[in-house]
Design a protein around this motif. Structure first.
Motif: not given
Length: 281
Positions: A89-115
């Motif tokens: 919460s309150g953080g930022v992720q900055w990713m420069t894909a440029a020629r290529g990135v393969i990534h995943s983004e997975m929630p680290q919670q099983e309940r609560g607000v994701m916003r």
């Protein structure tokens, strides 16, 4: 001095992405030149885990940058470069894909607000096949400024200049020179951030309502503003606003899903590279 006025307004459309994450696409996919250098803006927000728990399993990108701003919740990032990060919460992720990135983004919670929000920022042709990069910013690394007017600002990128304050953001980028602020306007407050003339300017109101040059913007509305002059935001009853500004690149934009290049031939090359397993080489 001229005043920046609203050129157009829109509301997002409900959609899903990844493995079924429900979100609102505020813009993206059609007529990207109107918003150059910005390609897409998604808002996600739910307290129902069924709407976000499946997350975004491994997927590719090429030709642009992604900026994820987490207002509430926790998301884990992993990519082929070996980067692992936990966006809180309150953080930022900055990713420069440029020629290529393969990534995943997975929630680290099983309940609560994701916003939060995810923004796609274009890269110029000279940088589209450059080296990829990744940076996590913890909440403490992102400047938060209380202005004399009572307005609070999270300065994610660029430089906030207002009311005698001159605050660099957590990230600075060449070419597109993005300004990305999360502004919290208490009832009865106003702010006049100084922005470079000629930069594309977008406002996303995600709580409350504001007025711009006598025009009203309510919750859920996105506005594109004129690119010259003074900007004044006012709120009678309080609001939270995401401000996006950046220097247009002015190059052709050709997009196919997670690939954004300058020509159809480059898109076809990206598809072949992904199919052949060499997108990230």
């Amino acid at each position: 001095m001229s005043v920046r006025e609203i050129l157009s307004t829109s509301t997002g459309r409900a959609t899903s992405d990844g493995a079924g994450v429900r979100l609102t696409r505020l813009f993206g996919g059609t007529a990207p030149e109107r918003f150059d250098p910005f390609l897409m803006l998604d808002e996600f927000g739910s307290d129902n885990p069924d709407e976000y728990i499946a997350g975004f399993p491994p997927h590719p990108h090429r030709g642009f940058e992604t900026i994820t701003y987490m207002i509430e919740g926790r998301m884990r990032h992993e990519d082929h470069l070996g980067n692992v990060g936990l966006l809180e919460s309150g953080g930022v992720q900055w990713m420069t894909a440029a020629r290529g990135v393969i990534h995943s983004e997975m929630p680290q919670q099983e309940r609560g607000v994701m916003r939060g929000f995810q923004l796609w920022l274009n890269l110029p042709a000279k940088s589209k096949l450059g080296d990829p990069g990744y940076r996590d910013f913890a909440p403490a690394e992102i400047p938060r400024v209380a202005l004399p007017s009572g307005v609070e600002a999270v300065v994610i990128a660029g430089r906030l200049q207002a009311e005698g304050i001159d605050q660099p953001g957590a990230m600075q980028r060449p070419d597109t020179e993005p300004q990305l602020f999360d502004l919290n306007l208490p009832a009865g407050s106003s702010i006049e951030p100084q922005l470079p003339n000629g930069h594309r300017l977008l406002l996303c109101v995600y709580e409350g309502e504001i007025s711009v040059a006598g025009q009203h913007l309510g919750k859920g509305q996105l506005a594109r503003l004129s690119e010259q002059g003074r900007l004044q935001l006012m709120s009678s009853n309080g609001a939270r606003v995401l401000l996006l500004a950046g220097r247009p690149i002015g190059e052709p934009i050709v997009q196919y899903g997670p690939f954004v290049m300058n020509s159809r031939e480059e898109i076809e090359q990206a598809l072949r590279d992904f199919r052949d397993g060499i997108l990230t080489e």
